[in-house]
Design a protein around this motif. Sequence first.
Motif, PDB file in Angstrom:
ATOM      1  N   HIS A 162      22.711  -9.383 -71.064  1.00  0.00           N
ATOM      2  CA  HIS A 162      22.483  -8.241 -71.940  1.00  0.00           C
ATOM      3  C   HIS A 162      21.155  -7.590 -71.586  1.00  0.00           C
ATOM      4  CE1 HIS A 162      25.863  -9.561 -74.391  1.00  0.00           C
ATOM      5  NE2 HIS A 162      25.345 -10.775 -74.371  1.00  0.00           N
ATOM      6  N   ALA A 163      21.123  -6.264 -71.673  1.00  0.00           N
ATOM      7  CA  ALA A 163      19.929  -5.511 -71.293  1.00  0.00           C
ATOM      8  C   ALA A 163      18.700  -5.937 -72.079  1.00  0.00           C
ATOM      9  CB  ALA A 163      20.184  -4.018 -71.470  1.00  0.00           C
ATOM     10  N   ASP A 164      18.891  -6.389 -73.323  1.00  0.00           N
ATOM     11  CA  ASP A 164      17.728  -6.768 -74.133  1.00  0.00           C
ATOM     12  C   ASP A 164      17.101  -8.093 -73.668  1.00  0.00           C
ATOM     13  OD1 ASP A 164      19.705  -8.490 -74.960  1.00  0.00           O
ATOM     14  OD2 ASP A 164      19.703  -7.852 -77.068  1.00  0.00           O
ATOM     15  N   MET A 165      17.723  -8.747 -72.691  1.00  0.00           N
ATOM     16  CA  MET A 165      17.165  -9.975 -72.131  1.00  0.00           C
ATOM     17  C   MET A 165      16.320  -9.705 -70.892  1.00  0.00           C
ATOM     18  SD  MET A 165      20.504 -12.446 -72.298  1.00  0.00           S
ATOM     19  CE  MET A 165      19.565 -13.869 -71.782  1.00  0.00           C
ATOM     20  N   ALA A 166      16.222  -8.447 -70.495  1.00  0.00           N
ATOM     21  CA  ALA A 166      15.603  -8.118 -69.212  1.00  0.00           C
ATOM     22  C   ALA A 166      14.170  -8.634 -69.094  1.00  0.00           C
ATOM     23  CB  ALA A 166      15.644  -6.606 -68.992  1.00  0.00           C
ATOM     24  N   ASP A 167      13.364  -8.452 -70.115  1.00  0.00           N
ATOM     25  CA  ASP A 167      11.956  -8.876 -70.026  1.00  0.00           C
ATOM     26  C   ASP A 167      11.846 -10.386 -69.854  1.00  0.00           C
ATOM     27  OD1 ASP A 167      11.061  -6.298 -70.234  1.00  0.00           O
ATOM     28  OD2 ASP A 167      10.662  -6.389 -72.391  1.00  0.00           O
ATOM     29  N   ARG A 168      12.639 -11.131 -70.598  1.00  0.00           N
ATOM     30  CA  ARG A 168      12.591 -12.592 -70.479  1.00  0.00           C
ATOM     31  C   ARG A 168      13.089 -13.030 -69.107  1.00  0.00           C
ATOM     32  NH1 ARG A 168      15.989 -17.125 -73.900  1.00  0.00           N
ATOM     33  NH2 ARG A 168      14.963 -18.944 -72.976  1.00  0.00           N
ATOM     34  N   LEU A 169      14.159 -12.371 -68.625  1.00  0.00           N
ATOM     35  CA  LEU A 169      14.689 -12.686 -67.295  1.00  0.00           C
ATOM     36  C   LEU A 169      13.625 -12.471 -66.230  1.00  0.00           C
ATOM     37  CD1 LEU A 169      16.912 -13.239 -65.171  1.00  0.00           C
ATOM     38  CD2 LEU A 169      17.571 -10.815 -65.392  1.00  0.00           C
ATOM     39  N   ARG A 170      12.933 -11.341 -66.283  1.00  0.00           N
ATOM     40  CA  ARG A 170      11.909 -11.046 -65.272  1.00  0.00           C
ATOM     41  C   ARG A 170      10.760 -12.041 -65.333  1.00  0.00           C
ATOM     42  NH1 ARG A 170      12.465  -4.970 -67.362  1.00  0.00           N
ATOM     43  NH2 ARG A 170      14.345  -4.378 -66.200  1.00  0.00           N
ATOM     44  N   ALA A 171      10.389 -12.431 -66.544  1.00  0.00           N
ATOM     45  CA  ALA A 171       9.314 -13.413 -66.685  1.00  0.00           C
ATOM     46  C   ALA A 171       9.705 -14.749 -66.064  1.00  0.00           C
ATOM     47  CB  ALA A 171       8.958 -13.591 -68.162  1.00  0.00           C
ATOM     48  N   GLU A 172      10.950 -15.159 -66.299  1.00  0.00           N
ATOM     49  CA  GLU A 172      11.435 -16.408 -65.706  1.00  0.00           C
ATOM     50  C   GLU A 172      11.563 -16.267 -64.190  1.00  0.00           C
ATOM     51  OE1 GLU A 172      12.071 -19.303 -67.068  1.00  0.00           O
ATOM     52  OE2 GLU A 172      11.974 -18.864 -69.226  1.00  0.00           O
ATOM     53  N   TRP A 173      12.035 -15.111 -63.726  1.00  0.00           N
ATOM     54  CA  TRP A 173      12.213 -14.859 -62.293  1.00  0.00           C
ATOM     55  C   TRP A 173      10.867 -14.979 -61.568  1.00  0.00           C
ATOM     56  CZ3 TRP A 173      16.898 -11.515 -60.920  1.00  0.00           C
ATOM     57  CH2 TRP A 173      17.134 -11.510 -59.538  1.00  0.00           C
ATOM     58  N   ASP A 174       9.808 -14.534 -62.209  1.00  0.00           N
ATOM     59  CA  ASP A 174       8.472 -14.590 -61.594  1.00  0.00           C
ATOM     60  C   ASP A 174       8.011 -16.025 -61.349  1.00  0.00           C
ATOM     61  OD1 ASP A 174       8.157 -11.854 -61.453  1.00  0.00           O
ATOM     62  OD2 ASP A 174       7.140 -11.700 -63.395  1.00  0.00           O
ATOM     63  N   GLN A 175       8.636 -16.989 -62.028  1.00  0.00           N
ATOM     64  CA  GLN A 175       8.229 -18.388 -61.881  1.00  0.00           C
ATOM     65  C   GLN A 175       8.963 -19.102 -60.753  1.00  0.00           C
ATOM     66  OE1 GLN A 175       5.639 -19.349 -63.834  1.00  0.00           O
ATOM     67  NE2 GLN A 175       5.788 -17.202 -64.514  1.00  0.00           N
ATOM     68  N   ILE A 176       9.959 -18.452 -60.167  1.00  0.00           N
ATOM     69  CA  ILE A 176      10.752 -19.088 -59.119  1.00  0.00           C
ATOM     70  C   ILE A 176       9.903 -19.317 -57.868  1.00  0.00           C
ATOM     71  CG2 ILE A 176      12.667 -18.728 -57.501  1.00  0.00           C
ATOM     72  CD1 ILE A 176      14.201 -17.352 -59.694  1.00  0.00           C
ATOM     73  N   THR A 177       9.987 -20.530 -57.327  1.00  0.00           N
ATOM     74  CA  THR A 177       9.297 -20.847 -56.067  1.00  0.00           C
ATOM     75  C   THR A 177      10.272 -21.334 -54.998  1.00  0.00           C
ATOM     76  OG1 THR A 177       8.851 -23.108 -56.845  1.00  0.00           O
ATOM     77  CG2 THR A 177       7.138 -21.433 -57.246  1.00  0.00           C
ATOM     78  N   ASP A 178      11.577 -21.381 -55.344  1.00  0.00           N
ATOM     79  CA  ASP A 178      12.605 -21.850 -54.418  1.00  0.00           C
ATOM     80  C   ASP A 178      13.923 -21.200 -54.828  1.00  0.00           C
ATOM     81  OD1 ASP A 178      14.909 -23.868 -53.725  1.00  0.00           O
ATOM     82  OD2 ASP A 178      13.244 -24.417 -52.412  1.00  0.00           O
ATOM     83  N   THR A 179      14.732 -20.789 -53.851  1.00  0.00           N
ATOM     84  CA  THR A 179      15.978 -20.095 -54.178  1.00  0.00           C
ATOM     85  C   THR A 179      16.924 -20.956 -55.010  1.00  0.00           C
ATOM     86  OG1 THR A 179      16.925 -20.796 -52.053  1.00  0.00           O
ATOM     87  CG2 THR A 179      15.879 -18.629 -52.129  1.00  0.00           C
ATOM     88  N   HIS A 180      16.831 -22.275 -54.858  1.00  0.00           N
ATOM     89  CA  HIS A 180      17.734 -23.156 -55.594  1.00  0.00           C
ATOM     90  C   HIS A 180      17.415 -23.179 -57.092  1.00  0.00           C
ATOM     91  CE1 HIS A 180      17.913 -24.749 -51.419  1.00  0.00           C
ATOM     92  NE2 HIS A 180      19.201 -24.813 -51.699  1.00  0.00           N
ATOM     93  N   GLN A 181      16.255 -22.676 -57.478  1.00  0.00           N
ATOM     94  CA  GLN A 181      15.887 -22.634 -58.895  1.00  0.00           C
ATOM     95  C   GLN A 181      16.581 -21.490 -59.634  1.00  0.00           C
ATOM     96  OE1 GLN A 181      11.631 -22.315 -58.790  1.00  0.00           O
ATOM     97  NE2 GLN A 181      11.350 -24.326 -57.868  1.00  0.00           N
ATOM     98  N   PHE A 182      17.165 -20.557 -58.888  1.00  0.00           N
ATOM     99  CA  PHE A 182      17.729 -19.369 -59.524  1.00  0.00           C
ATOM    100  C   PHE A 182      18.875 -19.715 -60.474  1.00  0.00           C
ATOM    101  CE2 PHE A 182      20.686 -15.819 -59.740  1.00  0.00           C
ATOM    102  CZ  PHE A 182      19.855 -14.805 -60.178  1.00  0.00           C
ATOM    103  N   LEU A 183      19.828 -20.518 -60.004  1.00  0.00           N
ATOM    104  CA  LEU A 183      20.971 -20.848 -60.859  1.00  0.00           C
ATOM    105  C   LEU A 183      20.551 -21.679 -62.067  1.00  0.00           C
ATOM    106  CD1 LEU A 183      23.868 -21.504 -58.325  1.00  0.00           C
ATOM    107  CD2 LEU A 183      23.419 -19.484 -59.717  1.00  0.00           C
TER     108      LEU A 183
END
Length: 330
Positions: A162-183
């Motif tokens: 949902h579009a209203d989750m975008a800010d939280r998604l981006r914040a979590e995405w910024d913490q990724i250090t490995d592609t396997h963490q995405f899922l």
Amino acid sequence: MRERDLSDTLGITEAQLLAAHVGHGVTRISADMDRIMPALTRLGEVMALTRNESCVIEKVGIYDGFRPGPHAALVVNEEIDLRMFPRHWQHGFAVEKTLEDGGIRRSIQVFDAAGDAVHKVFLRDKSVLEEWDGIVEDLQIADQSDMLDVTARIPVEAAKGHADMADRLRAEWDQITDTHQFLQMVRKLKINRLGAYRIAGAPYVRALAPTAVSDLLNRAAESALPIMVFVGNMGCIEIHTGPIETLKPMGPWLNVLDPGFNLHLRADHIAEVWQVTKATRRGDAISVEAFDNKGGLILQIFGVLADPDAADRWNQTVAGLEGLAQEVPA
């Protein structure tokens, strides 16, 4: 007709079609990955095939480097590169099919609970044919029924987010250090891959034209750019790493026809393509990912991060792909 097409015409699954031929060139075998993989190594050079509804990948090599695991297992060597998920390996068959020229094509084929193909291995001229009979005998199971019960297919999950989750998604995405963490991240947020792409926005994703995959493969072939191609289903993901050379369209199919590597892609099945950026310790991993009109992942293409020059060329190539004039609606 190919077995997959014939089974669809008959209203049964491909595994049920094979089961119907048990005793006539088909033997039911164990689908236990820990038993199959050492047996495949004995066959020497073979062809590994993995597919989904829209794409087929074929690699020639030897099944060395098997690493078992209860939830996920690997085969990793220079030619054969697989990520496998044992719970989806439910039905196994050893198949001997007589060809029009009188020859015999031998294969080991594994299917999921719904009777859909997970992974297939075909013998080649250089395979150790002397091992075949012993392998079939070793893997044969007691149940040699020509009837096979299957479960209902698990439907493809449409984009979830949902579009209203975008800010939280981006914040979590910024913490990724490995592609396997995405899922792991999208599961935590209770969304899915395509849902995340539709709401993340720049600089995380960029919507590309459906023709971007064809354009990308053509540019990679023209420039001898090494790439990584991931094609899979729920039970197996097969990976090609290296350059591609020969691209040949045939009707709706876009084919890579190289020694040791073939790819067959239904380009007309591509409904959405995304350029995706995920941070890693070796720099950004930029992928091009194609989805069908149900939201199913068809294939992913990455650059080769281990080679800085190739990675830079890859990033420039992807940046030059045509983007969509408007965003795909969430």
